[in-house]
Design an enzyme around this catalytic site. Structure first.
Site, PDB file in Angstrom:
ATOM      1  N   HIS A  89      31.440 -73.220  47.026  1.00  0.00           N
ATOM      2  CA  HIS A  89      30.459 -73.505  48.082  1.00  0.00           C
ATOM      3  C   HIS A  89      29.206 -74.205  47.550  1.00  0.00           C
ATOM      4  CE1 HIS A  89      32.309 -70.118  50.810  1.00  0.00           C
ATOM      5  NE2 HIS A  89      33.109 -71.143  50.629  1.00  0.00           N
TER       6      HIS A  89
ATOM      7  N   CYS B 118      18.069 -94.048  48.903  1.00  0.00           N
ATOM      8  CA  CYS B 118      18.216 -94.620  50.248  1.00  0.00           C
ATOM      9  C   CYS B 118      17.207 -94.067  51.251  1.00  0.00           C
ATOM     10  CB  CYS B 118      19.637 -94.407  50.749  1.00  0.00           C
ATOM     11  SG  CYS B 118      19.966 -92.707  51.252  1.00  0.00           S
TER      12      CYS B 118
ATOM     13  N   SER C 102      33.882 -60.242  51.560  1.00  0.00           N
ATOM     14  CA  SER C 102      34.468 -59.665  52.768  1.00  0.00           C
ATOM     15  C   SER C 102      35.787 -60.350  53.100  1.00  0.00           C
ATOM     16  CB  SER C 102      33.487 -59.786  53.941  1.00  0.00           C
ATOM     17  OG  SER C 102      33.148 -61.142  54.133  1.00  0.00           O
TER      18      SER C 102
END
Ligand code: APR
Length: 243
Positions: free
Chosen positions: A119, A149, A188
Site C-alpha cells: 500500500h 509539472c 483484519s
C-alpha cells in the site's frame, strides 16, 4: 502463550516463508489501527473522505493534513519487538518474503530486507498527475506542487479504488504460491487483494498461521491461530525456533 511444538518443528524444516502484516503489528508502537471499534481511524473518519482520489480532488488540504498528522506519528514512534522478531526470522529462513499493508516503513526501519509494501509508504510523495515524480515527504505548502509539472503532490500510498503496483502484487502472489508456511499478522483480512494471499498459499500447500488479538474471517481456515499481541508472540516464536 505456548507456541505449539508441532508448529516449531514444522518451521524448523521450512525453507520458504511468506508473511503478511497489517496495522496490528504497529499497534504496540503506538500507531492506530484502522478498524478498532473505539480507536481505529475508520471509527472516527470515513475512508471515502480521506483515502480516495475523489477525496483528494475535493479537498486536497484536508487529505494532505490527515496524512501529515499520521506521518508525524510514524516519525515520532519506532518499530517494536514484533518488527524486530521478523528481522530475526528472515535471517533463519533461506527464502523469506515480508508483505505488508502498512505504510509506516517500520519493517525496513527495523532491518527487514525482502519487504513488499503493498500500500505504499507514507514517507514518500508522488505527483498526483502521474508525471513520474516521486520524492521524500515535502513539508512545504499543503499540499506542495510537483517540481516538474506543477500538479499537486500526494502521499505515495494506495487509496481505495486504486490498483496496487503491479510488480509488488505479482511478487507477493509468487511468494504466497511458493510458501511452505504463510503468516497473517495483525490484519483484519478485509481488504483485497492482500486478504486472498493466505488462501492462495493454503491452496498451494502452505500451512497458515494467524497472529492476532482477535479472531478474523481467516481464523476458521488457518492451521494455527495464535491469539495475543504480535509484539509478544513473535519474539517467543523466534526464541523457540533457535532453541
Ligand atoms: N497484535 C496482533 N494483532 C493486533 C494487535 C496486536 N498488538 N493490535 C491489533 N491487532 C489486530 C486487530 O485485532 C485487527 O484484526 O490487527 C488488526 C488490524 O486490522 P485493521 O485495522 O483492519 O488493519 P489492516 O488489516 O492493516 O487494514 C488493511 O485497510 O484501510 C485500509 O489501507 C488500509 O492497509 C490498510 C488496510
Amino acid at each position: 502463550m505456548k507456541i505449539p511444538i508441532e508448529l516449531i518443528n514444522y518451521l524448523k524444516k521450512t525453507t520458504h516463508i511468506a508473511v503478511l502484516t497489517g496495522a496490528g503489528i504497529s499497534a504496540e508502537s503506538g500507531l492506530k489501527t484502522f478498524r478498532d471499534a473505539q480507536d481505529g481511524h475508520w471509527a472516527k473518519y470515513r475512508p471515502e473522505d480521506l483515502a480516495t482520489p475523489e477525496a483528494f480532488t475535493r479537498d486536497p488540504k484536508l487529505v494532505w493534513d490527515w496524512y501529515a498528522m499520521r506521518r508525524n506519528k510514524v516519525t515520532e514512534a519506532t518499530p517494536n519487538a514484533g518488527h524486530f522478531a521478523l528481522v530475526e526470522l528472515e535471517s533463519l529462513i533461506p527464502n523469506f518474503t515480508l508483505i505488508t499493508q502498512n505504510v509506516d516503513g517500520y519493517h525496513r526501519q527495523a532491518g527487514s530486507k525482502n519487504v513488499l509494501e503493498l500500500h505504499g509508504n507514507i514517507q514518500k510523495v508522488k505527483c498526483y498527475d502521474g508525471c513520474g515524480v516521486v520524492e521524500s515527504w515535502n513539508t512545504g505548502d499543503t499540499p506542495p506542487h510537483c517540481p516538474k509539472c506543477n500538479a499537486y503532490l500526494r502521499p505515495d500510498v494506495v487509496w481505495f479504488g486504486e490498483s496496487l503496483p503491479l510488480d509488488t502484487i505479482t511478487a507477493a502472489h509468487k511468494a504466497a504460491l511458493e510458501a511452505q508456511a504463510f503468516f497473517s499478522i495483525g490484519t483484519s483480512g478485509l481488504v483485497e487483494p492482500a486478504a486472498s494471499l493466505a488462501h492462495t498459499a493454503r491452496q498451494n500447500g502452505a500451512i497458515v498461521i494467524e497472529i492476532n488479538l482477535d479472531p478474523t474471517p481467516l481464523t476458521p481456515h488457518v492451521d494455527f491461530a495464535l491469539h495475543g499481541k504480535s509484539g509478544e508472540i513473535l519474539p517467543q516464536l523466534v526464541k523457540e525456533l533457535i532453541k
